[in-house]
Enzyme design. Structure first.
Site, PDB file in Angstrom:
ATOM      1  N   HIS A 104       0.851  -1.203   0.000  1.00 58.80           N
ATOM      2  CA  HIS A 104       0.000   0.000   0.000  1.00 58.80           C
ATOM      3  C   HIS A 104       0.885   1.250   0.000  1.00 58.80           C
ATOM      4  O   HIS A 104       1.965   1.230   0.593  1.00 58.80           O
ATOM      5  CB  HIS A 104      -0.902  -0.032   1.243  1.00 58.80           C
ATOM      6  CG  HIS A 104      -1.872   1.092   1.290  1.00 58.80           C
ATOM      7  ND1 HIS A 104      -1.543   2.339   1.782  1.00 58.80           N
ATOM      8  CD2 HIS A 104      -3.162   1.162   0.893  1.00 58.80           C
ATOM      9  CE1 HIS A 104      -2.608   3.125   1.670  1.00 58.80           C
ATOM     10  NE2 HIS A 104      -3.599   2.435   1.144  1.00 58.80           N
ATOM     11  N   ASP A 139     -11.241   2.153  -0.582  1.00 60.18           N
ATOM     12  CA  ASP A 139     -10.257   3.078  -0.002  1.00 60.18           C
ATOM     13  C   ASP A 139     -10.887   3.946   1.074  1.00 60.18           C
ATOM     14  O   ASP A 139     -10.565   5.132   1.217  1.00 60.18           O
ATOM     15  CB  ASP A 139      -9.525   3.940  -1.040  1.00 60.18           C
ATOM     16  CG  ASP A 139      -8.109   4.322  -0.583  1.00 60.18           C
ATOM     17  OD1 ASP A 139      -7.668   3.814   0.468  1.00 60.18           O
ATOM     18  OD2 ASP A 139      -7.464   5.133  -1.264  1.00 60.18           O
TER      19      ASP A 139
HETATM   20 MN    MN Z   1      -5.611   3.174   0.640  1.00 61.74          MN
END
Ligand code: MN
Length: 351
Positions: free
Chosen positions: A186, A313
């Site tokens: 990430h 997200d």
């Molecule tokens: Mn993210």
């Protein structure tokens, strides 16, 4: 747009696979770092904004990040999300010093595991670790997966400017491969040596800098030969693979040219020969932050329909209308179900 509901009325469950949280202790550690004179400029840009801006967006993200209960569940219900696969937000432990990072990784995993046990039908966890101490990181991944039920590992890109292509970090790969869990690579803010001109232009963050740095990190891992040493290792990239699928032709051409001319000591021949072969066999891609059918179709075509997954997200980018846009994609029903549900169930061993 039809009303969004959980429960699979549309023919599939929606499993969001790159969703973030931060325990209050981590937020307080970030506060202390922000108070330092020598604070990392990218970190100051990122967490200085989310922790200290009075803007409505920053305050909503700040609040939601720390919630693993009622508000998160209500947000999931309002967006039709059946399950979140949750990881500590970038930069996670990786901005901390070694000892603080080690202690924080254990706290994060304990806290996330408790939430997953409270809501086993809604939350799945990814293990945090502190790559600053690779041997501890490997042990903590083992504990988090075997004892706490985590189904993947999150690494928030570089650790103080160092990359997982360095064999000193490979105990992490060894643990993940042995436990058969993927590593979600990430983004975090680009390191000091990279971030300067990006900051000046306001392009250091999720708009572009994150993707460039994380895509670069993934490439370094490939070209280092790490996958030849750990052939079963699987890495997940968000944000449509940080654009790497679009780069594949040129990556293959120039990697081959670089190897043949012996231009860089780092760049050795790879067993699978082409960079793209690793992207197709050792990577999964999620669409976090990209509710855009053409990009999703391209990745499905080039990487494989079984390797492209849904992600939202949350809480950084979570408008409900994006769920509707993705529901409306003109994909065959079985492919849409793979995207939203069954690929995640297989990768994270949910079903
Ligand atoms: Mn993210």
């Amino acid at each position: 747009m039809p009303e969004l509901q959980t429960g699979g009325h549309q023919g599939y469950l929606r499993i969001a696979t790159e969703e973030a949280f931060a325990p209050p202790e981590l937020i307080r550690a970030y506060e202390r770092i922000l108070d330092r004179d020598d604070v990392d400029p990218g970190f100051e840009s990122l967490m200085g904004f989310y922790l200290r801006s009075k803007s409505e967006r920053a305050q909503a993200v700040f609040r939601r990040l720390q919630d693993l209960g009622a508000e998160r569940l209500a947000d999931m219900d309002a967006r039709g999300i059946d399950r979140q696969v949750i990881a500590v937000t970038g930069p996670g432990t990786q901005i901390l010093d070694r000892d603080s990072g080690v202690a924080m990784s254990e706290l994060i995993n304990d806290r996330l595991a408790e939430a997953c046990q409270r809501h086993p039908d809604r939350f799945t966890g990814m293990a945090a670790c502190a790559p600053q101490d690779p041997a501890h990181a490997a042990k903590e991944i083992e504990r988090a997966v075997s004892k706490l039920g985590m189904r993947a590992v999150v690494i928030n890109s570089h650790t103080h400017g160092e990359y997982l292509s360095d064999p000193k970090f490979w105990p992490i790969f060894e643990a993940a491969e042995a436990l058969d869990v993927a590593i979600y690579l990430h983004p975090q803010t680009p390191p000091r040596d990279m971030v300067g001109p990006m900051l000046e232009a306001g392009l250091d963050g999720a708009i572009f800098g994150f993707g460039v740095e994380t895509g670069f990190h993934a490439l370094r891992i490939i070209t280092s030969g790490a996958f030849d040493r750990f052939p079963k290792l699987q890495i997940v990239l968000g944000h449509m693979g940080e654009a790497l699928p679009y780069w594949m032709y040129r990556l293959d051409y120039m990697h081959n040219a670089g190897v043949r001319s012996n231009r860089y000591p780092f760049m050795k021949p790879l067993k699978k020969e082409k960079v793209s072969n690793y992207l197709r066999e050792n990577f999964y891609i999620t669409n976090s932050g990209v509710a855009w059918e053409p990009a999703i179709r391209f990745a499905q075509e080039q990487i494989g329909v079984d390797r492209v997954l849904y992600a939202m997200d949350y809480p950084y980018q979570c408008p409900p209308e994006e769920v509707g846009i993705l529901d409306a994609m003109s994909l065959p029903p079985q492919v849409k179900k793979m995207f939203f549900q069954t690929n995640a169930e297989r990768l994270f061993k949910l079903a």
